[in-house]
Motif scaffolding. Structure first.
Motif, short mmCIF file in Angstrom:
data_model
loop_
_atom_site.label_atom_id
_atom_site.label_comp_id
_atom_site.label_asym_id
_atom_site.label_seq_id
_atom_site.Cartn_x
_atom_site.Cartn_y
_atom_site.Cartn_z
N TRP A 46 -10.83 2.08 9.72
CA TRP A 46 -11.53 2.01 8.57
C TRP A 46 -12.00 3.06 7.74
N ALA B 166 3.93 -5.25 -5.08
CA ALA B 166 4.21 -4.13 -5.77
C ALA B 166 5.65 -3.74 -5.67
N TYR C 154 -10.58 -3.88 13.42
CA TYR C 154 -10.07 -3.97 11.89
C TYR C 154 -8.89 -3.34 12.29
N MET D 272 -6.55 -9.74 -3.85
CA MET D 272 -5.50 -9.52 -3.03
C MET D 272 -5.45 -8.48 -1.95
N SER E 90 -7.02 4.33 -7.63
CA SER E 90 -6.47 3.61 -6.49
C SER E 90 -5.37 2.80 -6.86
N ARG F 156 -9.24 6.22 -0.30
CA ARG F 156 -9.95 6.13 -1.90
C ARG F 156 -10.30 7.53 -2.25
N GLU G 86 -9.32 4.57 5.64
CA GLU G 86 -8.95 3.82 4.21
C GLU G 86 -10.11 4.47 3.39
N SER H 4 -14.10 -3.63 -1.47
CA SER H 4 -13.46 -2.75 -2.38
C SER H 4 -14.07 -2.99 -3.77
C1 LIG Z 1 -0.30 -1.58 -5.64
C2 LIG Z 1 -1.67 -1.37 -4.95
C3 LIG Z 1 -2.80 -1.23 -5.72
C4 LIG Z 1 -4.01 -1.30 -5.34
N1 LIG Z 1 -5.20 -1.18 -6.52
C5 LIG Z 1 -6.70 -1.07 -5.88
C6 LIG Z 1 -7.58 -1.05 -6.90
O1 LIG Z 1 -7.23 -1.22 -8.12
N2 LIG Z 1 -8.83 -0.89 -6.46
C7 LIG Z 1 -8.86 -0.63 -5.13
O2 LIG Z 1 -10.14 -0.38 -4.71
N3 LIG Z 1 -8.02 -0.31 -3.96
C8 LIG Z 1 -6.78 -0.66 -4.58
N4 LIG Z 1 -5.82 -0.63 -3.61
C9 LIG Z 1 -6.07 -0.26 -2.12
C10 LIG Z 1 -6.41 -1.37 -1.41
O3 LIG Z 1 -5.47 -2.42 -1.19
C11 LIG Z 1 -7.61 -2.01 -1.57
O4 LIG Z 1 -8.59 -1.12 -1.66
C12 LIG Z 1 -8.02 -3.15 -0.41
O5 LIG Z 1 -7.15 -4.08 -0.36
C13 LIG Z 1 -9.42 -3.56 -0.44
O6 LIG Z 1 -9.77 -4.44 0.42
P1 LIG Z 1 -10.98 -4.10 1.43
O7 LIG Z 1 -12.23 -3.74 0.73
O8 LIG Z 1 -11.10 -5.43 2.41
O9 LIG Z 1 -10.65 -2.67 2.26
P2 LIG Z 1 -10.57 -2.27 3.63
O10 LIG Z 1 -9.49 -2.52 4.32
O11 LIG Z 1 -11.87 -3.10 4.49
O12 LIG Z 1 -10.80 -0.89 3.30
C14 LIG Z 1 -12.28 -0.42 3.23
C15 LIG Z 1 -12.14 0.47 1.58
O13 LIG Z 1 -11.43 1.47 1.72
C16 LIG Z 1 -10.81 1.66 0.46
N5 LIG Z 1 -9.26 1.64 0.66
C17 LIG Z 1 -8.61 0.70 1.56
N6 LIG Z 1 -7.42 0.68 1.40
C18 LIG Z 1 -7.05 1.75 0.46
C19 LIG Z 1 -5.87 2.27 0.04
N7 LIG Z 1 -4.53 1.83 0.45
N8 LIG Z 1 -6.10 3.09 -1.13
C20 LIG Z 1 -7.21 3.44 -1.66
N9 LIG Z 1 -8.49 2.95 -0.94
C21 LIG Z 1 -8.21 2.13 0.04
C22 LIG Z 1 -11.10 0.68 -0.59
O14 LIG Z 1 -12.53 1.12 -1.09
C23 LIG Z 1 -11.82 -0.44 0.61
O15 LIG Z 1 -12.83 -1.40 0.21
C24 LIG Z 1 -4.42 -0.85 -4.11
C25 LIG Z 1 -3.14 -0.78 -3.09
C26 LIG Z 1 -1.88 -1.20 -3.46
C27 LIG Z 1 -1.03 -0.96 -2.77
#
Ligand SMILES: Cc1cc2nc3c(=O)[nH]c(=O)nc-3n(C[C@H](O)[C@H](O)[C@H](O)COP(=O)(O)OP(=O)(O)OC[C@H]3O[C@@H](n4cnc5c(N)ncnc54)[C@H](O)[C@@H]3O)c2cc1C
Length: 472
Positions: A271, A347, A223, A338, A376, A278, A274, A239
């Motif tokens: 991971w 953003a 990861y 995305m 988030s 959240r 991350e 997510s």
């Molecule tokens: C402008 C912007 C808007 C975003 N909007 C959202 C949203 O509406 N909902 C959302 O769930 N996440 C949001 N994120 C955070 C993040 O981009 C996503 O959680 C992530 O891309 C989801 O992909 P994944 O499940 O493969 O994450 P992984 O990389 O596999 O991470 C595991 C989990 O950790 C959490 N996580 C990871 N990165 C972040 C982060 N930066 N902030 C908070 N939690 C995180 C999520 O629950 C995610 O499923 C946003 C980030 C940015 C920069």
């Protein structure tokens, strides 16, 4: 106790569902209720978007079948006043207890306060339990009992507390005796006015279990190395499931721990970090609810933003002339997904290069994302705009060309979303305007006709953004 209601809000699962389990332990008969909030859900309200609505309804359909095996019928009702509707159902069913899992967003908290008030008057007990997070609002505080406003010390405190209070997944809800009530029919997203969309990941509780299993078995170890590259699936894609509660955060943390998050596995450790982000944002929105529409950092409350609808429109349409931005926007519009790196790039581009208020972008993502989560999303937007907790310093502005070259070096992701760049040579794929006329003709990509010229000059926009923050 005879009758209880479990109110499903963002916890569409039967495994490790804290408040649902409590209801089945306390009452001999339980019904589940999901309320389609007409102020939020239907297409016409312009809030929840088609991918999230479809994802949720798919999950609720599976949930209904799983609940039926436990003799828990699911009522699914539309309402403009969920509290009133819930209390009416409770009165009709003679429920003595309403259980639900806690949420931390202002809209839901206001509803919960109203429910508590009226339920007390009606003699109904309310059980609101911690479930969506490992540690909730008053469990991780600074030495002076204040909420943390910076991620790194929050994470340190979180990890220290977790070592002494590890949270393990709880039991499945208990089976009850058969219930006479039939479950309701669950409407399709189309019936709520949404256009039909394809959901690109496995849905429902079963889909979430499968996805976590695959990620933990094969990708979590890599990861840290792979997570920033949108052309490869280095992330979990969980997510939307965490946001809909089709999987519990405890199970995710346990998976990270089993894969070595506390034993030096860099991928699992990252991971877990991350997941803690959240949780951090949920606490920020709870303690600082004004951040939903105002900057977290007070000193930026008078920051001026341009009002140039034509630039916002170009961003929304994926027509900015910067391929990594446009590809990301086209991806979110067609799939509801995305990548995190692309969320930061798009953003920052909207707020810094186009000088557009982060709130407009936040609302647009609400409409587009399948994993929309207010805490988030607001946190991510404010971070990118430079107004939030831990925000990227205002002078650190992502260059969309360099970001593309670094994280999509061969242009594989960009080409997958922008067929007009299919035959543009790798060297120019992130700045196609640099091709001369002959080359543009050769690869059928005339700038200004087949693909737009950049709508702003990044260098100039960057200088203007820095100047704006400096005087604030
Ligand atoms: C402008 C912007 C808007 C975003 N909007 C959202 C949203 O509406 N909902 C959302 O769930 N996440 C949001 N994120 C955070 C993040 O981009 C996503 O959680 C992530 O891309 C989801 O992909 P994944 O499940 O493969 O994450 P992984 O990389 O596999 O991470 C595991 C989990 O950790 C959490 N996580 C990871 N990165 C972040 C982060 N930066 N902030 C908070 N939690 C995180 C999520 O629950 C995610 O499923 C946003 C980030 C940015 C920069």
């Amino acid at each position: 106790m005879e009758n209880a209601i479990h109110w499903f809000r963002r916890d569409f699962r039967i495994h490790d569902n804290t408040a649902l389990s409590l209801a089945t332990r306390r009452a001999s008969s339980v019904i589940g209720v999901f309320i389609i909030d007409d102020r939020w859900f239907p297409a016409a309200m312009g809030k929840m978007g088609p991918h999230q609505a479809t994802f949720w309804l798919d999950a609720i359909r599976e949930l209904k079948d799983q609940l039926a095996k436990l003799n828990i019928p699911l009522r699914v009702v539309r309402s403009t006043d969920p509290v009133k509707t819930l209390l009416e159902i409770a009165a009709t069913r003679g429920a003595q207890l309403i259980t639900f899992n806690k949420d931390y967003e202002p809209y839901q908290l206001a509803m919960d306060r109203r429910l508590a008030k009226y339920a007390a008057g009606a003699g109904i007990e309310i059980a609101a339990l911690k479930d969506a997070v490992i540690f909730d609002e008053f469990e991780i505080l600074t030495g002076s009992n204040n909420p943390y406003t910076v991620f790194t010390p929050y994470k340190k405190a979180w990890l220290a507390k977790f070592s002494s209070h590890p949270a393990a997944p709880g039991p499945i809800a208990a089976a009850l005796r058969p219930h006479p009530m039939a479950a309701d029919v669950i409407p399709t997203a189309e019936a709520l006015g949404y256009a039909a969309v394809r959901i690109p990941i496995a849905t429902g509780e079963s889909g979430a279990q499968k996805m976590l299993g695959e990620f933990a078995d094969s990708r979590i170890g890599f990861y840290k190395r792979d997570r920033d590259y949108p052309a490869i699936t280095g992330i979990s894609l969980l997510s939307a499931h965490l946001s809909a509660g089709t999987i519990s955060v405890r199970q995710c943390v346990q998976a990270a721990a089993e894969q070595g998050a506390f034993r030096g596995c860099a991928g699992a450790e990252h991971w877990l970090s991350e997941i803690i982000w959240r949780e951090f944002y949920k606490m920020v929105i709870f303690h600082f609810p004004h951040t939903v529409c105002e900057p977290f950092q007070h000193r930026y409350r008078h920051l001026q933003w341009s009002d140039r609808p034509e630039l916002f429109e170009a961003w929304k349409q994926g027509q900015t002339g910067y391929p990594i931005v446009d590809a990301a926007i086209r991806q979110i519009r067609t799939t509801g997904l995305m990548h995190n790196r692309l969320r930061m790039i798009t953003a920052m581009f909207l707020t810094k290069d186009l000088d557009t208020h982060w709130r407009l972008g936040e609302r647009q993502f609400m409409r587009w994302l399948m994993d929309y989560d207010q805490a988030s999303n607001v946190g991510g937007w404010q971070w990118s705009a430079g107004t939030g907790t831990d925000a990227a310093p205002y002078f650190r502005i992502m260059n969309p060309v360099l970001q593309g070259q670094r994280y999509d070096p061969l242009g594989k992701f960009v080409r997958s979303m922008l067929p007009e760049l299919a035959t543009v040579p790798d060297e120019f794929v992130h700045e196609p305007w640099r091709m001369d006329g002959a080359m543009q003709r050769d690869c059928h990509c005339i700038i200004g006709e087949d693909y737009p010229a950049p709508i702003v000059d990044h260098g100039q926009a960057r200088a203007a953004a820095i100047a704006k923050f400096q005087v604030s």
